[in-house]
Scaffold this motif. Structure first.
Motif: not given
Length: 667
Positions: A136-153
């Motif tokens: 929805p928006s890059l501002e306010g995005l949970d970057y901790s959760a995003l990086i965890e999602t990326i780490k899972k592949g």
């Protein structure tokens, strides 16, 4: 010579190990701007493993709940150059959804910027997997959760759009690129990347200006292969005693003055010529510097002694014009007095590696078990631990070998007969193998000590591969590390009153490693840089324009839009006045307000406001050719961060497209 390997040219730059590092890296791009897509393009072409484009959803595009694979485009709908300054993003297009392109658009849905960028960049290299993720928006995005999602592949290329993947597709490394994002995005992203030891590259194209900023992974970026252009051959002619293999080869050549055969005389390797010349020169000097010449013989020290030594080598030739080996000896005479011990720069690198800290970081704790959600920055990446292991082994090796590192084992081309050249080559290679074996032995002992201190816990690392040890030993004389302070910490120093800082917890700014040391060095470096302004027109010095761009960020933090949004003359002048106010504050916070150059070019309101008016005039405009320059530089540095080869800039590259000049500054 022709080759079917499309990566052949770049393999000559960073080798197979560098290509493997690229192929096992996932690049995450936040923002599909021209600068971002240009940077990513230059990483897709050389074969990065995969990439993920994350961007806001357009009005007609809803956000997605999962990472999506690359869409299939309807080529008939791609019309470039309309309503976009980004050559990688055509006018709003659509993606096929079961039909062709001749159905009047009934079976098409609108394609987001992230999806378009993903699809078009994927076409450049079919070996690279491309994914996109709409939020929805890059501002306010949970970057901790995003990086965890990326780490899972991300999903594999043939799977459905889910966030799970097979073990084979899991990225071993992650590089994050934030393109043309405001501080409300870059600050929390900077913290999460710093906390999780992920390198971050911030790129921006703003009107005729642009910059790229590196934030290294914690604790630092390791550079094993610095690839210095002025690399000195590692022949150890100034070491004492000479290693046994070299002495044996040298002993096979009699006194050069007694060799009558001119062909034989002209094919003695210059290494042996220099050794005999040293023995001869030592008999011509008196009062040796070393009180005990039996321990270490004399070597040329003063300028006059070095000139006398070269004249002596020249006099040993029977006919200098016909004896290339003696010309080589004269040219390489400096190798007899160049100190082969490790430099102070390498010692500083080794001093950063503490044995106790390594043991503590290498042992898996209870928080490191599988399934743990710990995100502590104290978890040191495996490749850094391996670097530290070999660095500690090198420290012990140096203590045993009078500060001489492992021999490289490579000799330069030289005029010689085949027999002597091969013998010399084998002698250096044999000694290098013995030194590497010693490093392996010490590293094994360190791992054993670590296991004994682990109380039965597993270790994060094992023994490095043979190729890694060989590479480390060959480059031991040029080891480097690069440490930058996190962007969010830099931001607080430059604009401590920024409202954007409120999105970060106060605890984030506590215990930042080496913050005070880096802060003091930054002030000294910036003040020194002010003595070297742009000669043609000092007003075009890149640092001045970086301060102006930084003031635009300060403006955004307070108004939620960049200056120049309203085109009325009074509004533009008001914006320029406010931007200039922020420029003076930032210069003061950087410790530059008392510099004569800053006083003249920025603190002088007439000149300073001209800078402010120029950046206000841009209204955050994006010019693709400026973005291409910044993206090209940024991607080059990204390759350095990924491969651990060459030395990245420290830490900000600023490009001034007005005068086509650039500078590198440390903030």
């Amino acid at each position: 010579m022709a080759t079917t390997d499309k990566y052949d040219r770049q393999l000559r730059l960073w080798g197979a190990s560098g290509q493997r590092a690229l192929g096992s890296t996932m690049v995450v791009l936040l923002g599909s701007s021209a600068c971002g897509t240009e940077t990513l393009k230059n990483l897709v072409l050389p074969g990065v493993g995969s990439f993920l484009v994350v961007d806001d959803g357009d009005d007609e595009v809803s956000s997605s709940e999962a990472v999506q694979k690359c869409p299939e485009l309807d080529p008939s709908l791609l019309q470039f150059g309309q309503q976009s300054s980004n050559f990688f993003l055509p006018a709003p297009s659509r993606v096929a959804s079961g039909g062709g392109g001749n159905d009047g658009g009934n079976n098409h849905k609108t394609l987001s910027k992230a999806a378009m960028a993903c699809a078009l960049l994927s076409e450049l290299n079919p070996d690279v997997l491309g994914f996109h993720y709409i939020v929805p928006s890059l501002e306010g995005l949970d970057y901790s959760a995003l990086i965890e999602t990326i780490k899972k592949g991300p999903p594999s290329n043939g799977s459905s759009a889910t966030t799970t993947a097979t073990t084979e597709s899991l990225p071993q490394k992650i590089l994050v690129i934030a393109a043309d994002q405001p501080s409300t995005v870059t600050l929390p992203l900077s913290y999460e990347c710093h906390n999780r030891s992920i390198p971050l590259l911030v790129v921006r194209s703003y009107g005729l200006l642009g910059y790229a900023r590196i934030q290294t992974a914690t604790p630092y970026h390791c550079i094993t292969e610095a690839k210095k252009s002025n690399r000195i051959p590692d022949l150890r002619l100034s070491a004492w005693p000479l290693f046994e293999g070299l002495k044996q080869v040298a002993s096979t050549v009699g006194n050069l003055d007694e060799i009558e055969d001119t062909k034989d005389h002209s094919h003695v390797p210059f290494v042996i010529v220099l050794l005999q010349a040293l023995d001869k020169w030592r008999g011509t000097v008196s009062a040796p510097f070393n009180p005990d010449p039996a321990v270490r013989p004399r070597y040329p020290q003063t300028f006059q002694e070095k000139e006398d030594f070269r004249k002596l080598v020249k006099s040993m030739a029977k006919n200098l014009n016909n004896e290339i080996n003696f010309e080589e000896a004269i040219r390489e005479a400096h190798l007899t007095w160049v100190d082969g011990r490790v430099s102070d720069e390498v010692k500083e690198v080794l001093d950063r590696v503490d044995e106790k800290e390594f043991f503590a970081a290498a042992v898996k704790s209870e928080m490191d078990v599988e399934g743990s959600t710990s995100t502590s920055s104290s978890v040191v990446p495996v490749h850094v631990l391996q670097f530290q292991l070999l660095a500690l082994a090198l420290k012990r090796f140096l203590k045993q070998n009078d500060d001489y590192p492992p021999l490289e084992g490579k000799i330069p081309d030289m005029t010689s007969d085949t027999t002597r050249y091969v013998a010399l080559q084998e002698a250096y290679q044999k000694q290098a193998e013995q030194d590497r074996a010693k490093i392996c032995e010490i590293a094994t002992a360190l791992l054993d000590e670590c296991k004994q201190a682990s109380n039965g816990c597993d270790l994060h690392i094992g023994m490095p591969s043979d190729d890694e040890i060989v590479t480390f030993c060959k480059n031991a004389r040029y080891l480097r590390i690069l440490e930058t302070r996190p962007l969010y910490a830099e931001y607080k120093v430059q604009d401590p009153a920024s409202p954007a800082l409120s999105i970060l917890k106060p605890t984030y700014f506590e215990n930042i490693p080496n913050f005070d040391t880096i802060q003091a060095d930054v002030r000294d470096d910036l003040q020194t840089a002010m003595f070297d302004p742009y000669e043609t027109d000092p007003t075009q010095t890149p640092l001045l324009w970086w301060i102006a761009l930084r003031a635009c960020d300060a403006f955004y933090d307070r108004h939620e839009h960049y200056p120049g949004k309203h085109d009325q003359e009074l509004a533009l002048e008001s914006d320029a006045n406010e931007v200039y106010k922020f420029m003076t504050q930032i210069a003061t916070n950087l410790g530059l307000s008392e510099c004569d150059f800053i006083k003249e070019q920025l603190m002088d309101s007439s000149k300073g406001k001209d800078l402010a008016r120029e950046v206000v005039r841009y209204d955050e405009a994006e010019i693709h050719n400026i973005a291409a320059v910044v993206g090209g530089v940024a991607s080059q540095e990204a390759v350095k961060l990924i491969t651990g080869q060459y030395v990245p800039f420290d830490d900000t590259y600023v490009y001034n497209g007005i005068a086509s000049t650039a500078g590198v500054y440390r903030f």
